[in-house]
Write a protein that holds these residues in place. Structure first.
Motif, PDB file in Angstrom:
ATOM      1  N   ASP A   1       6.995  10.235   3.900  1.00 25.25           N
ATOM      2  CA  ASP A   1       6.713  10.346   2.463  1.00 25.25           C
ATOM      3  C   ASP A   1       5.580   9.418   2.045  1.00 25.25           C
ATOM      4  O   ASP A   1       4.703   9.793   1.253  1.00 25.25           O
ATOM      5  N   MET A   2       5.548   8.219   2.604  1.00 25.21           N
ATOM      6  CA  MET A   2       4.473   7.281   2.291  1.00 25.21           C
ATOM      7  C   MET A   2       3.145   7.763   2.886  1.00 25.21           C
ATOM      8  O   MET A   2       2.073   7.552   2.306  1.00 25.21           O
ATOM      9  N   TRP A   3       3.230   8.421   4.040  1.00 24.22           N
ATOM     10  CA  TRP A   3       2.022   8.957   4.656  1.00 24.22           C
ATOM     11  C   TRP A   3       1.406  10.043   3.770  1.00 24.22           C
ATOM     12  O   TRP A   3       0.179  10.105   3.614  1.00 24.22           O
ATOM     13  N   ARG A   4       2.233  10.873   3.151  1.00 23.97           N
ATOM     14  CA  ARG A   4       1.715  11.898   2.243  1.00 23.97           C
ATOM     15  C   ARG A   4       1.021  11.254   1.045  1.00 23.97           C
ATOM     16  O   ARG A   4      -0.037  11.705   0.607  1.00 23.97           O
ATOM     17  N   ASP A   5       1.620  10.177   0.527  1.00 23.81           N
ATOM     18  CA  ASP A   5       0.973   9.457  -0.580  1.00 23.81           C
ATOM     19  C   ASP A   5      -0.374   8.893  -0.134  1.00 23.81           C
ATOM     20  O   ASP A   5      -1.369   8.957  -0.877  1.00 23.81           O
ATOM     21  N   HIS A   6      -0.415   8.331   1.049  1.00 28.16           N
ATOM     22  CA  HIS A   6      -1.662   7.761   1.573  1.00 28.16           C
ATOM     23  C   HIS A   6      -2.743   8.840   1.686  1.00 28.16           C
ATOM     24  O   HIS A   6      -3.907   8.609   1.310  1.00 28.16           O
ATOM     25  N   LEU A   7      -2.378  10.001   2.194  1.00 31.00           N
ATOM     26  CA  LEU A   7      -3.347  11.087   2.350  1.00 31.00           C
ATOM     27  C   LEU A   7      -3.858  11.591   1.003  1.00 31.00           C
ATOM     28  O   LEU A   7      -4.974  12.104   0.906  1.00 31.00           O
ATOM     29  N   GLN A   8      -3.042  11.405  -0.036  1.00 33.33           N
ATOM     30  CA  GLN A   8      -3.459  11.809  -1.381  1.00 33.33           C
ATOM     31  C   GLN A   8      -4.221  10.704  -2.114  1.00 33.33           C
ATOM     32  O   GLN A   8      -4.552  10.844  -3.285  1.00 33.33           O
ATOM     33  N   GLY A   9      -4.488   9.606  -1.411  1.00 32.07           N
ATOM     34  CA  GLY A   9      -5.252   8.510  -1.999  1.00 32.07           C
ATOM     35  C   GLY A   9      -4.442   7.573  -2.867  1.00 32.07           C
ATOM     36  O   GLY A   9      -5.008   6.732  -3.575  1.00 32.07           O
ATOM     37  N   LYS A  10      -3.121   7.690  -2.821  1.00 34.50           N
ATOM     38  CA  LYS A  10      -2.275   6.811  -3.623  1.00 34.50           C
ATOM     39  C   LYS A  10      -2.055   5.479  -2.907  1.00 34.50           C
ATOM     40  O   LYS A  10      -2.105   5.411  -1.687  1.00 34.50           O
ATOM     41  N   GLU A  11      -1.790   4.429  -3.697  1.00 33.42           N
ATOM     42  CA  GLU A  11      -1.449   3.140  -3.105  1.00 33.42           C
ATOM     43  C   GLU A  11      -0.102   3.231  -2.406  1.00 33.42           C
ATOM     44  O   GLU A  11       0.817   3.897  -2.876  1.00 33.42           O
ATOM     45  N   THR A  12       0.009   2.544  -1.285  1.00 30.25           N
ATOM     46  CA  THR A  12       1.288   2.457  -0.567  1.00 30.25           C
ATOM     47  C   THR A  12       1.595   0.993  -0.295  1.00 30.25           C
ATOM     48  O   THR A  12       0.714   0.132  -0.361  1.00 30.25           O
ATOM     49  N   SER A  13       2.858   0.745   0.011  1.00 30.11           N
ATOM     50  CA  SER A  13       3.269  -0.627   0.361  1.00 30.11           C
ATOM     51  C   SER A  13       4.293  -0.538   1.477  1.00 30.11           C
ATOM     52  O   SER A  13       5.499  -0.666   1.255  1.00 30.11           O
ATOM     53  N   LEU A  14       3.794  -0.297   2.684  1.00 24.97           N
ATOM     54  CA  LEU A  14       4.673  -0.216   3.847  1.00 24.97           C
ATOM     55  C   LEU A  14       5.095  -1.610   4.285  1.00 24.97           C
ATOM     56  O   LEU A  14       4.263  -2.496   4.452  1.00 24.97           O
ATOM     57  N   ASN A  15       6.384  -1.785   4.488  1.00 31.53           N
ATOM     58  CA  ASN A  15       6.895  -3.028   5.062  1.00 31.53           C
ATOM     59  C   ASN A  15       6.852  -2.881   6.589  1.00 31.53           C
ATOM     60  O   ASN A  15       7.631  -2.125   7.157  1.00 31.53           O
ATOM     61  N   PRO A  16       5.950  -3.610   7.263  1.00 33.61           N
ATOM     62  CA  PRO A  16       5.782  -3.428   8.702  1.00 33.61           C
ATOM     63  C   PRO A  16       6.638  -4.362   9.546  1.00 33.61           C
ATOM     64  O   PRO A  16       6.407  -4.506  10.751  1.00 33.61           O
ATOM     65  N   LEU A  17       7.642  -5.000   8.941  1.00 33.62           N
ATOM     66  CA  LEU A  17       8.406  -6.024   9.650  1.00 33.62           C
ATOM     67  C   LEU A  17       9.031  -5.484  10.935  1.00 33.62           C
ATOM     68  O   LEU A  17       8.961  -6.116  11.988  1.00 33.62           O
ATOM     69  N   GLY A  18       9.647  -4.294  10.865  1.00 35.87           N
ATOM     70  CA  GLY A  18      10.328  -3.742  12.035  1.00 35.87           C
ATOM     71  C   GLY A  18       9.389  -3.457  13.185  1.00 35.87           C
ATOM     72  O   GLY A  18       9.648  -3.830  14.334  1.00 35.87           O
ATOM     73  N   ILE A  19       8.267  -2.787  12.886  1.00 37.12           N
ATOM     74  CA  ILE A  19       7.336  -2.451  13.970  1.00 37.12           C
ATOM     75  C   ILE A  19       6.600  -3.681  14.473  1.00 37.12           C
ATOM     76  O   ILE A  19       6.336  -3.812  15.668  1.00 37.12           O
ATOM     77  N   ALA A  20       6.292  -4.608  13.566  1.00 40.73           N
ATOM     78  CA  ALA A  20       5.606  -5.836  13.995  1.00 40.73           C
ATOM     79  C   ALA A  20       6.529  -6.702  14.850  1.00 40.73           C
ATOM     80  O   ALA A  20       6.095  -7.290  15.847  1.00 40.73           O
ATOM     81  N   THR A  21       7.803  -6.771  14.486  1.00 41.78           N
ATOM     82  CA  THR A  21       8.768  -7.526  15.293  1.00 41.78           C
ATOM     83  C   THR A  21       8.903  -6.907  16.673  1.00 41.78           C
ATOM     84  O   THR A  21       9.037  -7.616  17.686  1.00 41.78           O
TER      85      THR A  21
END
Length: 502
Positions: free
Chosen positions: A347-367
């Protein structure tokens, strides 16, 4: 502490050595040990590309890393050869990081123009890496309140159960399940025979391998003992009698190798000094009740999948849970594959593709990335100290971007960072920490319970306030305690005096 709420420490600990001090290549970068990096897609892939460019590549020589693209389209183009190659590479290298991937539905197959709806890669990975357990643990950030106060560990048996089931839709008739031993001279054994009376049925067959349960036990109990966590084994063996072997194998390992140490540590004082078994129904309730944390559970594959989803919800979201597949190579070397316990955040990826601001929390993937880098240092110890120091520094920078800065919007609301700004902020903190330089703090908006207007502090010199705070924060821990507060008031000559007549 009022001052801790308002002021935040502006530097990372200088106990970390500078980047130059632990570099191991001529260009000033750390030479990372070999690692397999599996690329996914959508929002998490976008965030990881930024993380590599801004957190890793400026400081780490990753020329020994092997990259495999497991996007749907690349799996389709290669007829899934890329998955087989990734599994083989992981078996050799033994340290793997995996971005979240998509298991395409039939609708996605049509939308992406795929030849087929490719299955989940996880089954082949678990089989190829002799999967023992999937460790899912809560992630904790100092100064940030989440669901559990203390760590919670979970071991999910990595093989067997419904995930490898064979099945077929059948009608009325007789159904027989027969076992044929490898020793062809031994007689066949009928496991089950029944008559199906319904016109429509689904017949399902699966098994639970038990050979590696003892390995799971050693991994689980040793981790719990080291972290001072109380272990529990979860099954439904009172009804599903075939689950008794899982419990018995773990209890044997515990009683033989770990019971004495657990008793001496006092961890079993509330359990009658015995390893406790929980029925899965009871486990679902205790997971909600035991918010103090400090417990661990080991369960079958499917139960583990369900129960860790529950743990992730108590602990805010799947983004605050690790997911590490632990396997063992034929020569005994431990294989670990690290990933986030959430998906691609479509869902956030769709917002990103539409040029909307997103705020992904990358804690899980970064950890997960940090865990994979640390494990690579264990497998290839010639660079263990350097890669471990860097990983610890990165982890601290990541955590402080939550605890001392604004964090992402799932944590801080609308004032939180965007996806890109959060990654930039961690990059800034990391760069400063690696070179032992001070960090310019960014303050979280503080609710002010006063009738003053928002402009009431416009004339305050914030830089001057920060300098004053750092001057009186004598131990540099990011907070002014009572003794430091008293000394500050005395220096400012505004400390209340004792009433001499009293």
């Amino acid at each position: 502490n009022m001052f801790q709420a308002i002021f935040y420490r502006s530097t990372l600990s200088t106990s970390h050595r500078s980047l130059r001090a632990f570099s191991s290549s001529s260009n000033g970068k750390i030479v990372a040990p070999p690692m397999v990096y599996i690329k996914g897609e959508e929002m998490t892939a976008y965030a990881m590309a930024l993380i590599l460019d801004k957190w890793v590549k400026p400081h780490i020589d990753i020329s020994k890393w092997q990259f495999f693209d497991l996007s749907c389209k690349n799996r389709d183009v290669t007829d899934d050869r890329v998955l087989k190659e990734a599994v083989e590479a992981g078996k050799k290298v033994c340290s793997i990081f995996k971005e979240p991937t998509i298991t395409p539905s039939n609708a996605q197959k049509q939308a992406l123009g795929l030849k087929k709806a490719w299955g989940s890669p996880n089954g082949l990975m678990r089989k190829g890496w002799n999967g023992i357990t999937i460790s899912r643990d809560t992630i904790h950030i100092e100064g940030v309140s989440l669901g559990y106060k203390k760590p919670v560990f979970f071991e999910r048996h990595a093989v067997g159960g419904e995930y490898g089931a064979g099945w077929s839709t059948v009608g009325k008739g007789r159904l027989m399940t027969t076992f044929f031993p490898d020793d062809m001279s031994a007689p066949a054994h009928v496991i089950d025979a029944r008559k199906l009376e319904d016109v429509s049925n689904v017949a399902v067959v699966y098994h639970n391998p038990l050979d590696n349960v003892k390995d799971l036990g050693h991994h689980f109990f040793s981790r719990c003992l080291e972290a001072k966590i109380v272990p529990y084994v979860v099954t439904k063996k009172t009804v599903f009698k075939w689950q008794e072997g899982f419990w018995q194998s773990l209890k044997e390992v515990f009683d033989t190798h770990y019971k004495k140490q657990f008793i001496e540590s006092g961890l079993l004082s509330r359990c009658g000094n015995e390893l406790q078994h929980l029925i899965s129904d009871a486990a679902t309730m205790q997971i909600i009740r035991w918010t103090e944390g400090g417990f661990g559970m080991a369960a079958h594959n499917y139960d583990g999948d369900m129960l860790t989803d529950e743990i992730s919800q108590v602990h805010r979201s799947p983004g605050f849970i690790t997911s590490t597949l632990v396997g063992k190579r034929d020569d005994g070397v431990i294989i670990k594959e690290f990933e986030a316990s959430h998906g691609t955040v479509a869902d956030m990826w769709r917002d990103h593709l539409q040029g909307k601001e997103t705020s992904l929390n990358p804690l899980g993937i970064a950890t997960a990335l940090i865990g994979a880098m640390k494990h690579s240092g264990t497998v290839y110890p010639e660079h263990k100290e350097e890669i471990t120091n860097f990983s610890n520094t990165l982890e601290k920078a990541l955590h402080q971007a939550f605890s001392l800065d604004k964090g992402t919007r799932d944590m801080s609301g609308p004032q939180g960072y965007t996806t890109e700004d959060f990654i930039d902020r961690v990059a800034y903190r990391l760069e400063r920490a690696l070179h032992n330089l001070p960090v310019e703090p960014e303050f979280k908006p503080i609710p002010v319970h006063t009738k003053s207007t928002p402009t009431a502090v416009d004339d305050v010199d914030r830089e001057g306030v920060i300098r004053m705070f750092q001057e009186h924060d004598a131990d540099g821990n990011g907070a002014i305690d009572l003794e430091e507060f008293i000394m500050m008031l005395k220096k400012l000559n505004v400390a209340p005096k004792k009433n001499k007549s009293s």
